[in-house]
Design an enzyme around this catalytic site. Sequence first.
Site, PDB file in Angstrom:
ATOM      1  N   HIS A 121       4.558  -3.894   9.318  1.00 21.38           N
ATOM      2  CA  HIS A 121       5.985  -3.576   9.442  1.00 21.38           C
ATOM      3  C   HIS A 121       6.705  -4.503  10.418  1.00 21.38           C
ATOM      4  O   HIS A 121       7.944  -4.533  10.425  1.00 21.38           O
ATOM      5  CB  HIS A 121       6.185  -2.129   9.899  1.00 21.38           C
ATOM      6  CG  HIS A 121       5.751  -1.107   8.890  1.00 21.38           C
ATOM      7  ND1 HIS A 121       6.175  -1.127   7.582  1.00 21.38           N
ATOM      8  CD2 HIS A 121       4.926  -0.034   9.005  1.00 21.38           C
ATOM      9  CE1 HIS A 121       5.630  -0.113   6.929  1.00 21.38           C
ATOM     10  NE2 HIS A 121       4.858   0.553   7.763  1.00 21.38           N
ATOM     11  N   ASP A 158      -1.432  -0.719   1.533  1.00 22.56           N
ATOM     12  CA  ASP A 158      -1.014   0.392   2.391  1.00 22.56           C
ATOM     13  C   ASP A 158       0.013   1.237   1.644  1.00 22.56           C
ATOM     14  O   ASP A 158       0.775   0.720   0.823  1.00 22.56           O
ATOM     15  CB  ASP A 158      -0.397  -0.177   3.670  1.00 22.56           C
ATOM     16  CG  ASP A 158      -0.163   0.855   4.756  1.00 22.56           C
ATOM     17  OD1 ASP A 158      -0.946   0.914   5.707  1.00 22.56           O
ATOM     18  OD2 ASP A 158       0.838   1.607   4.648  1.00 22.56           O
ATOM     19  N   HIS A 160       2.651   2.509   2.735  1.00 27.12           N
ATOM     20  CA  HIS A 160       4.004   2.115   3.142  1.00 27.12           C
ATOM     21  C   HIS A 160       4.218   0.634   2.815  1.00 27.12           C
ATOM     22  O   HIS A 160       3.313  -0.180   2.995  1.00 27.12           O
ATOM     23  CB  HIS A 160       4.205   2.339   4.639  1.00 27.12           C
ATOM     24  CG  HIS A 160       3.967   3.752   5.077  1.00 27.12           C
ATOM     25  ND1 HIS A 160       2.739   4.190   5.526  1.00 27.12           N
ATOM     26  CD2 HIS A 160       4.800   4.817   5.115  1.00 27.12           C
ATOM     27  CE1 HIS A 160       2.822   5.477   5.838  1.00 27.12           C
ATOM     28  NE2 HIS A 160       4.054   5.874   5.583  1.00 27.12           N
ATOM     29  N   ASP A 241      -3.838   4.882   3.811  1.00 34.43           N
ATOM     30  CA  ASP A 241      -3.021   6.097   3.899  1.00 34.43           C
ATOM     31  C   ASP A 241      -2.507   6.566   2.549  1.00 34.43           C
ATOM     32  O   ASP A 241      -1.769   7.544   2.460  1.00 34.43           O
ATOM     33  CB  ASP A 241      -1.863   5.924   4.884  1.00 34.43           C
ATOM     34  CG  ASP A 241      -1.265   4.534   4.883  1.00 34.43           C
ATOM     35  OD1 ASP A 241      -1.650   3.704   4.025  1.00 34.43           O
ATOM     36  OD2 ASP A 241      -0.422   4.254   5.745  1.00 34.43           O
TER      37      ASP A 241
END
Length: 307
Positions: A121, A158, A160, A241
Site C-alpha cells: 500500500h 493479497d 487488498h 488474507d
Amino acid sequence: MQAWTHPACLAHDTGPGHAERPERLRAVLDALHAAFPTLDWHEAPRATRGQLLRVHTPELLSTVLDTQPTSRVHLDPDTVLSPASAEAALRAAGAAVAATEAVLHGDAKRAFCAVRPPGHHATGDVAMGFCLFNSAAVAAAHAIEHGKLERVAIIDFDVHHGNGTQAIFEHDTRVLYLSSHQSPLYPDTGYLEERGDGNIFNAPLPPGSGSDRFRAAWRDRLLPALEDFRPQLVIVSAGFDGHWRDPLAQLQLQADDYAWLTNQLATIAGRHAGGRMLSMLEGGYDLQALAECSVAHVAALSGLQPA
C-alpha cells in the site's frame, strides 16, 4: 530456495488490538521451520537510502527513518510508527534487495521473505495501510536498475489491492503489475479500467467469490497477460488474507488456492525467467490461516514437501 527474515521485523510495535501484529510473523516463521527444516535461512541486511529512493521520495524516507519516535505515532488511523519501526522497515526492504540479488546472481532460483511491515500500500510518497516502504517495488526497481532487467512482473494476490505498487509503476512499462483482490474493500482502487500505460491488469472480485472465481480470474485474465509479457523475474506480493478464516475480508479462499497459483506462476517463470521468483509476505491476519497458507505457498515455490 532461500528464505530471508530478521528479528527486527518482530519488534515493529503496532499496539494492542492491531491486526498487523508481531504474532503474524512468528506464526509464519514457526510454521516454516517446522514444515521445512532444511530451508536455507538468511538474515536480511538493511536497505540503503539509495535503494529506497528508487521508488520513494526523500520526504517519506525522512518520515520513517528520521522521526525517531519515543512511543507509538500514528501516521494514519491504521499505520503506526514505533521506536523499532524504522529498523523493521529497513530490514524488510533489505530482504527484498538481498533476495533479488540472490535470485539474479547467486545460487538460488527462488526466495521467500518472511518480513513485516508489509509494503504494497505504500506509494512513492505516502506510508499507509500498515505499510511503510514498498518492499516489492524496491525489489523490482533493484532488478531493473542494478540487475539490468527489462521486464519484471509483480504478482499481487493479497485480498487488498496494492495501490502503492500500481501507483509507483503505472507509467513504467518495464514492470507488469497483476492483482486480484476483493472489491469493494480498502483502499478502493484496482478497478478494471485502471490500466496504467497498458502494464496494469486488475481483477476485482466480489465478497464471497471463493476458489472457482479466484482461479478463473487468474486463468482467464491475469496469467495470459503474464505469459505475453515474458517476464525475466517474477516478484510475488504474497498476502494470505483472502483465506476464509481471515477477519478483514470475505473472499473465502483455501490454502490450496495459493498453492495452485504459485505453481502456475512457477511454470511461467520457468518458461521465461529461468525459474527466477521471489516472494514478499504481505497480509494475512488469522494466525492459523497465515501459517497454513505460508507453508502451501513455500512448498509450491520451493518444490519441497512439508515435513
